[in-house]
Design a protein around this motif. Structure first.
Motif, PDB file in Angstrom:
ATOM      1  N   LEU A 251     -16.266  28.063  16.524  1.00 51.32           N
ATOM      2  CA  LEU A 251     -17.427  27.514  15.758  1.00 51.32           C
ATOM      3  C   LEU A 251     -18.177  26.093  16.415  1.00 51.32           C
ATOM      4  O   LEU A 251     -19.260  26.103  16.545  1.00 51.32           O
ATOM      5  N   LEU A 252     -17.064  25.289  17.072  1.00 52.03           N
ATOM      6  CA  LEU A 252     -17.672  24.178  17.691  1.00 52.03           C
ATOM      7  C   LEU A 252     -18.396  24.680  19.102  1.00 52.03           C
ATOM      8  O   LEU A 252     -19.387  23.932  19.351  1.00 52.03           O
ATOM      9  N   ALA A 253     -17.745  25.762  19.697  1.00 51.76           N
ATOM     10  CA  ALA A 253     -18.309  26.146  20.840  1.00 51.76           C
ATOM     11  C   ALA A 253     -20.017  26.752  20.673  1.00 51.76           C
ATOM     12  O   ALA A 253     -20.836  26.398  21.307  1.00 51.76           O
ATOM     13  N   GLY A 254     -19.812  27.698  19.639  1.00 51.90           N
ATOM     14  CA  GLY A 254     -21.091  28.318  19.432  1.00 51.90           C
ATOM     15  C   GLY A 254     -22.335  27.415  18.939  1.00 51.90           C
ATOM     16  O   GLY A 254     -23.057  27.524  19.359  1.00 51.90           O
ATOM     17  N   ALA A 255     -21.669  26.272  18.037  1.00 52.57           N
ATOM     18  CA  ALA A 255     -22.679  25.379  17.482  1.00 52.57           C
ATOM     19  C   ALA A 255     -23.130  24.659  18.610  1.00 52.57           C
ATOM     20  O   ALA A 255     -24.579  24.109  18.525  1.00 52.57           O
ATOM     21  N   THR A 256     -22.414  23.945  19.559  1.00 52.95           N
ATOM     22  CA  THR A 256     -22.810  23.435  20.627  1.00 52.95           C
ATOM     23  C   THR A 256     -24.140  24.167  21.477  1.00 52.95           C
ATOM     24  O   THR A 256     -24.987  23.544  21.980  1.00 52.95           O
ATOM     25  N   ALA A 257     -23.623  25.365  21.736  1.00 47.27           N
ATOM     26  CA  ALA A 257     -24.749  26.062  22.402  1.00 47.27           C
ATOM     27  C   ALA A 257     -25.818  26.265  21.664  1.00 47.27           C
ATOM     28  O   ALA A 257     -26.854  26.209  22.663  1.00 47.27           O
ATOM     29  N   LEU A 258     -25.797  26.466  20.699  1.00 47.47           N
ATOM     30  CA  LEU A 258     -26.936  26.534  19.807  1.00 47.47           C
ATOM     31  C   LEU A 258     -28.007  25.310  20.019  1.00 47.47           C
ATOM     32  O   LEU A 258     -29.117  25.556  19.771  1.00 47.47           O
ATOM     33  N   THR A 259     -27.195  24.174  19.647  1.00 45.76           N
ATOM     34  CA  THR A 259     -27.925  22.935  19.827  1.00 45.76           C
ATOM     35  C   THR A 259     -28.661  22.882  21.323  1.00 45.76           C
ATOM     36  O   THR A 259     -29.662  22.038  21.369  1.00 45.76           O
ATOM     37  N   MET A 260     -28.380  23.555  22.349  1.00 45.45           N
ATOM     38  CA  MET A 260     -28.958  23.170  23.534  1.00 45.45           C
ATOM     39  C   MET A 260     -30.102  24.094  23.682  1.00 45.45           C
ATOM     40  O   MET A 260     -30.801  24.261  24.643  1.00 45.45           O
ATOM     41  N   THR A 263     -35.904  24.966  20.422  1.00 44.10           N
ATOM     42  CA  THR A 263     -36.695  25.618  19.338  1.00 44.10           C
ATOM     43  C   THR A 263     -37.764  24.703  18.715  1.00 44.10           C
ATOM     44  O   THR A 263     -37.459  23.564  18.623  1.00 44.10           O
ATOM     45  N   GLY A 264     -38.539  25.194  18.352  1.00 48.67           N
ATOM     46  CA  GLY A 264     -39.782  24.422  17.785  1.00 48.67           C
ATOM     47  C   GLY A 264     -39.802  24.374  16.365  1.00 48.67           C
ATOM     48  O   GLY A 264     -40.527  23.878  15.405  1.00 48.67           O
ATOM     49  N   ASP A 265     -38.852  25.209  15.829  1.00 57.75           N
ATOM     50  CA  ASP A 265     -38.531  25.161  14.407  1.00 57.75           C
ATOM     51  C   ASP A 265     -37.782  24.239  13.710  1.00 57.75           C
ATOM     52  O   ASP A 265     -36.455  24.160  14.054  1.00 57.75           O
ATOM     53  N   ALA A 266     -38.537  23.043  13.010  1.00 58.94           N
ATOM     54  CA  ALA A 266     -37.591  21.861  12.575  1.00 58.94           C
ATOM     55  C   ALA A 266     -36.456  22.304  11.667  1.00 58.94           C
ATOM     56  O   ALA A 266     -35.399  21.635  11.737  1.00 58.94           O
ATOM     57  N   ALA A 267     -36.862  23.266  10.739  1.00 62.36           N
ATOM     58  CA  ALA A 267     -35.748  23.652   9.757  1.00 62.36           C
ATOM     59  C   ALA A 267     -34.668  24.274  10.330  1.00 62.36           C
ATOM     60  O   ALA A 267     -33.665  23.954   9.940  1.00 62.36           O
ATOM     61  N   LEU A 268     -34.849  25.364  11.329  1.00 64.72           N
ATOM     62  CA  LEU A 268     -33.822  25.874  12.015  1.00 64.72           C
ATOM     63  C   LEU A 268     -32.878  24.900  12.740  1.00 64.72           C
ATOM     64  O   LEU A 268     -31.788  24.874  12.733  1.00 64.72           O
ATOM     65  N   LYS A 269     -33.646  23.804  13.370  1.00 59.47           N
ATOM     66  CA  LYS A 269     -32.963  22.926  14.170  1.00 59.47           C
ATOM     67  C   LYS A 269     -31.937  22.020  13.316  1.00 59.47           C
ATOM     68  O   LYS A 269     -31.091  21.701  13.741  1.00 59.47           O
ATOM     69  N   VAL A 271     -30.634  22.855  10.480  1.00 63.79           N
ATOM     70  CA  VAL A 271     -29.412  23.876  10.261  1.00 63.79           C
ATOM     71  C   VAL A 271     -28.396  23.845  11.273  1.00 63.79           C
ATOM     72  O   VAL A 271     -27.231  23.843  11.010  1.00 63.79           O
ATOM     73  N   ILE A 272     -28.970  23.956  12.447  1.00 62.50           N
ATOM     74  CA  ILE A 272     -27.993  24.093  13.626  1.00 62.50           C
ATOM     75  C   ILE A 272     -27.394  22.848  13.743  1.00 62.50           C
ATOM     76  O   ILE A 272     -26.039  22.816  13.970  1.00 62.50           O
ATOM     77  N   ASN A 273     -28.014  21.774  13.603  1.00 62.67           N
ATOM     78  CA  ASN A 273     -27.274  20.316  13.662  1.00 62.67           C
ATOM     79  C   ASN A 273     -26.359  20.314  12.626  1.00 62.67           C
ATOM     80  O   ASN A 273     -25.366  19.537  12.640  1.00 62.67           O
ATOM     81  N   PHE A 274     -26.691  20.609  11.615  1.00 63.95           N
ATOM     82  CA  PHE A 274     -25.823  20.537  10.255  1.00 63.95           C
ATOM     83  C   PHE A 274     -24.462  21.439  10.649  1.00 63.95           C
ATOM     84  O   PHE A 274     -23.393  20.865  10.431  1.00 63.95           O
ATOM     85  N   MET A 275     -24.716  22.585  10.996  1.00 59.54           N
ATOM     86  CA  MET A 275     -23.486  23.521  11.363  1.00 59.54           C
ATOM     87  C   MET A 275     -22.605  22.803  12.346  1.00 59.54           C
ATOM     88  O   MET A 275     -21.348  23.443  12.749  1.00 59.54           O
ATOM     89  N   ALA A 276     -23.189  22.130  13.261  1.00 57.22           N
ATOM     90  CA  ALA A 276     -22.484  21.915  14.652  1.00 57.22           C
ATOM     91  C   ALA A 276     -21.711  20.412  14.127  1.00 57.22           C
ATOM     92  O   ALA A 276     -20.875  19.922  15.064  1.00 57.22           O
ATOM     93  N   ASN A 277     -21.882  19.724  13.000  1.00 61.19           N
ATOM     94  CA  ASN A 277     -21.122  18.824  12.818  1.00 61.19           C
ATOM     95  C   ASN A 277     -19.709  18.813  12.690  1.00 61.19           C
ATOM     96  O   ASN A 277     -19.154  19.874  11.919  1.00 61.19           O
ATOM     97  N   PRO A 278     -18.807  18.224  13.230  1.00 61.94           N
ATOM     98  CA  PRO A 278     -17.317  18.511  13.297  1.00 61.94           C
ATOM     99  C   PRO A 278     -16.712  18.661  11.829  1.00 61.94           C
ATOM    100  O   PRO A 278     -15.699  19.230  11.573  1.00 61.94           O
ATOM    101  N   MET A 279     -17.253  17.737  10.933  1.00 59.52           N
ATOM    102  CA  MET A 279     -16.538  17.964   9.675  1.00 59.52           C
ATOM    103  C   MET A 279     -17.072  19.298   8.973  1.00 59.52           C
ATOM    104  O   MET A 279     -16.128  19.942   8.174  1.00 59.52           O
ATOM    105  N   ILE A 280     -18.338  19.729   9.027  1.00 59.06           N
ATOM    106  CA  ILE A 280     -18.732  20.834   8.543  1.00 59.06           C
ATOM    107  C   ILE A 280     -17.895  22.205   9.243  1.00 59.06           C
ATOM    108  O   ILE A 280     -17.628  23.073   8.467  1.00 59.06           O
ATOM    109  N   VAL A 281     -17.588  21.936  10.617  1.00 60.57           N
ATOM    110  CA  VAL A 281     -16.815  22.928  11.394  1.00 60.57           C
ATOM    111  C   VAL A 281     -15.568  22.938  10.511  1.00 60.57           C
ATOM    112  O   VAL A 281     -15.089  24.050  10.421  1.00 60.57           O
TER     113      VAL A 281
END
Length: 454
Positions: A251-260, A263-269, A271-281
């Motif tokens: 989860l951490l590896a995948g979310a970190t890769a997605l943050t890199m 993307t121009g979609d603010a809503a998607l970004k 969500v990705i930042n939310f999912m990359a949070n270690p607490m959520i992971v």
């Protein structure tokens, strides 16, 4: 520099020199309280922080506020992550997933490559398991293999324990690297990725290769430690065990890769930042583990949560160490000496990563605790990260390597290994202490090599 202590004038030294002396005296007091006085680390840190604040001339009314802020800021960002990690690791242990991982790897590699299998077992199981839990859980497995194969116990145990130690010192969500990530404002996913790159070659050297030199060490494992394994029918499946135990890593590896990924979609970004949070992971990983290793295998939620109480009780002392380190760090920052330390250390003809490693090593030798050594070193060298522009994730790993160096008689891990395996002091130094030192030295070497490409 905001150091106005009249003691500097009394002793006829400049504020900068007095600041260095004050830090040295406060760290010396911390060492004395923990190593000689056996004072609980939180209390020792608070006393050392008070001493540093008074020596550095901080206004009296500002000292309690600084200590409160340091404790709150550091614990506030970590307490949920560390507690979730403890409960997750306990579930992995109690369910038998760690034992399944070990038995599967040993079966795949066969008796001829048993040290390699145990190396992988220690590393893979060490990612979700805290060190002491992993030690107590997996050492009986080593004993059972010793009795079955007739191989030397120490030569089999060292690869396993090297894997546990490296995961403990280098990889989030273990408490020390997680706290260092917070102190240096590093990215947890990137730290985990870099940690894997550093850990694997270090593990090969300190694990199976080093174990080849230990075959002549004779040990008498204590009979009381031979039991403790679950029956085969009680263990979860292989895929379930591996997938669930390593889920935080995926989860951490995948979310970190997605943050890199741009993307121009603010809503998607968002969500990705939310999912990359270690607490959520960690919340997701724990929820999945409760289902796959518990509820889906017929266990009730109250029964699963009974282990959580033990996990939180075990993790409480580590949280108190983290809290105390935050207090001392904040005093160094608020007094102004932290910035001066950064400038002075930055002027030394030594690479910043080596300095961080060296400070952690010295404190580790004095105090024994890897967690205390790492967090104390971080408070001292934190300004160096900002002034030098070094990658904070690499500094986390360098300090982590230093915090594992030279385990000896003031480290509880040293005595656990000695007593479990019935060794003399000489053979404990020859095996355990040297293994930890190899982890620290080669950990630093591979961090420095990685820094060339980053």
């Amino acid at each position: 520099m905001n150091i106005t202590s009249p003691l500097a004038a009394l002793f006829g030294v400049s504020p900068a020199v007095w600041g260095m002396l004050a830090v040295g005296l406060s760290v010396g007091l911390l060492t004395l309280l923990i190593a000689w006085g056996k004072v609980q680390p939180l209390l020792a840190f608070v006393v050392a922080a008070l001493a540093a604040a008074l020596l550095l001339g901080m206004p009296l009314e500002a000292i309690p506020k600084s200590i409160d802020k340091g404790i709150g800021d550091l614990l506030g960002s970590l307490i949920v992550i560390v507690c979730l990690g403890a409960v997750f690791g306990k579930l992995i242990a109690d369910s038998g997933a760690a034992q399944r991982i070990a038995s599967y790897l040993i079966g795949v590699f066969g008796s001829a490559r048993m040290p390699v299998a145990l190396t992988l077992t220690g590393f893979v199981a060490g990612i979700p398991l805290y060190y002491n839990v992993g030690f107590v859980l997996l050492v009986p497995l080593v004993f059972s293999l010793v009795y079955q194969s007739g191989r030397p116990a120490v030569a089999l145990a060292i690869p396993l324990l090297a894997g546990l130690s490296i995961a403990h010192g280098f990889l989030p969500p273990h408490p020390s690297p997680t706290a260092l990530v917070a102190q240096f404002h590093a990215d947890m996913g990137r730290t985990l990725f870099y940690g894997m790159i550093v850990a694997i070659p270090t593990l090969i050297i300190a694990g199976p290769l080093f174990a080849m030199t230990l075959k002549r060490i004779h040990s008498e494992p204590a009979p009381m430690f031979r039991a403790g394994l679950l029956e085969e029918a009680q263990l979860p499946g292989v895929v379930n065990s591996f997938a669930t135990a390593l889920l935080p890593v995926w989860l951490l590896a995948g979310a970190t890769a997605l943050t890199m990924v741009p993307t121009g979609d603010a809503a998607l970004k968002s969500v990705i930042n939310f999912m990359a949070n270690p607490m959520i992971v960690m919340l997701i990983a724990l929820a999945v583990a409760l289902v796959t290793l518990g509820l889906a295998r017929g266990k009730s939620l109250p029964a699963l949560m009974s282990g959580a109480q033990d996990a939180l009780r075990d993790i409480a002392p580590i949280l108190l160490v983290i809290a105390g380190a935050g207090a001392l760090k904040q005093v160094l920052v608020d007094s102004g000496v932290s910035g001066e330390l950064g400038r002075q250390l930055g002027g030394l003809p030594v690479p910043p990563l080596v300095l961080g490693w060296l400070v952690a090593t010295l404190i580790r030798i004095c105090l024994g605790s890897a967690t205390v050594a790492g967090l104390t070193a971080a408070g001292i060298v934190a300004p160096l990260v900002e002034s030098s522009g070094i990658d904070p994730s690499l500094m986390v790993l360098a300090i982590g390597a230093g915090s594992l160096m030279c385990s000896h008689v003031n480290d509880s891990g040293f005595w656990m290994f000695k007593e479990y395996f019935g060794l003399s002091l000489k053979d404990t130094f020859r095996s355990w202490t040297l293994m930890e030192t190899l982890v620290g030295v080669f950990g630093l070497i591979f961090v420095l090599l990685l820094s060339i490409f980053i």
